[in-house]
Scaffold this active site. Sequence first.
Site, short mmCIF file in Angstrom:
data_model
loop_
_atom_site.label_atom_id
_atom_site.label_comp_id
_atom_site.label_asym_id
_atom_site.label_seq_id
_atom_site.Cartn_x
_atom_site.Cartn_y
_atom_site.Cartn_z
N SER A 79 40.29 -120.92 32.69
CA SER A 79 41.20 -121.54 31.71
C SER A 79 42.31 -120.57 31.32
CB SER A 79 40.41 -121.91 30.45
OG SER A 79 39.89 -120.72 29.85
N THR A 82 39.76 -117.34 27.63
CA THR A 82 38.46 -116.83 27.18
C THR A 82 38.65 -115.51 26.42
OG1 THR A 82 37.31 -118.00 28.90
CG2 THR A 82 36.20 -116.06 28.04
N ARG A 129 33.31 -123.68 36.33
CA ARG A 129 32.23 -123.36 37.28
C ARG A 129 32.38 -124.11 38.60
NH1 ARG A 129 30.67 -126.80 33.48
NH2 ARG A 129 29.28 -128.57 33.92
N GLU A 200 23.96 -125.37 33.05
CA GLU A 200 25.15 -126.16 32.67
C GLU A 200 25.18 -127.55 33.30
OE1 GLU A 200 29.01 -123.99 32.29
OE2 GLU A 200 27.85 -122.27 32.97
N HIS A 216 7.79 -104.31 38.16
CA HIS A 216 7.36 -103.35 37.14
C HIS A 216 7.12 -104.03 35.80
CE1 HIS A 216 8.24 -99.97 39.87
NE2 HIS A 216 9.19 -100.78 40.32
N LYS A 309 33.12 -122.38 21.28
CA LYS A 309 34.51 -121.89 21.45
C LYS A 309 35.38 -122.37 20.29
CE LYS A 309 34.54 -121.14 26.44
NZ LYS A 309 35.10 -121.41 27.76
#
Length: 313
Positions: A79, A82, A129, A200, A216, A309
Amino acid sequence: MDAYLMAEDFPKQFSKIECQPISLEGYAGVVFSGMGGSGIVGDFMKLFLSAEKPVLSIRGYDLPAFVKDNWLLVCTSYSGNTEETISVLEEALQRGLKPVCVSSGGKLREIANREGLVHIPLPEGYPPRYALGFMLSALLCLFGMDGSVERVREHLETNKEEIKKTAQELAKNMFTYLPVVYGTPLTEPVAFRWKTQINENSKTLCYNAILPEMHHNEVVGLDNPQIRNLCGFVLLYDPQDHERILKRVDITRQVFEDLGVLLKVLSGKGESLIERLLYLTYLGDWVSLYLADIYGQDPIPVKVIDFIKKSLA
Ligand code: F6R
């Protein structure tokens, strides 16, 4: 735009873009900055460039203090608005860096124009995305790897139907389970992309753990049958992973077999690492869409991201 049509056309996003390739000679290192769907491209580029220079892929507001004006910064935000990425860009400008900006518009393009920076434009109108192929093509071309771009497009086109078929099966296996996607040093960005696409698009939780670190800690968590039986497990590896990692993949398979728990172990098809990683990425994208379909979810809206946002604006 329809999510499934965008996924059908994803291979076409891999096409050469016009830009002046950058040589890393003279730079102390490279930093990629981006969030979410735009952050993942930095993780891929880190894999491809790390043999040449120190490479960081950062998500957040701050540029590490050791990054000086002899570093190259690449800011990617689909966009262009951000705030974390813009904060990194502004900090870099104060330190005298000349960052490269990649966006479809927004503040990133405004700042780039104002400061006389290189700005690589992306096609408009996609949820970030769904524009991964455009962003990755831009960065591959920027770093002189444009030959791979064409090969990836052909490779994904050729294997699309097989990928979709496998994805359908995997999505069925994950329905009503918590997907857990394990990765390796080479497949880590892909495993993370699976997680974020499932979050999403399918609107469900999903998590990652990575070899060798998961040997681990994570593996001990498998002791709990009530919880592990709620999960659907996938392990993504690459045949080029370190030989000890490949050994660990086999041991992980054995651990799951002994527990009687299904673990799908997958590697990508393809001659080169980038082809194999994008094969697995495309597979994960389709899994997330089929899973959305089974859950009756529309893959496109991300209401809570929009809410957050707006609340920050
Ligand atoms: C939405 C999506 C998000 C965004 C992220 C950053 O499709 O994938 O993860 O990518 O919120 O926004 P951009 O990409 O515009 O910088």
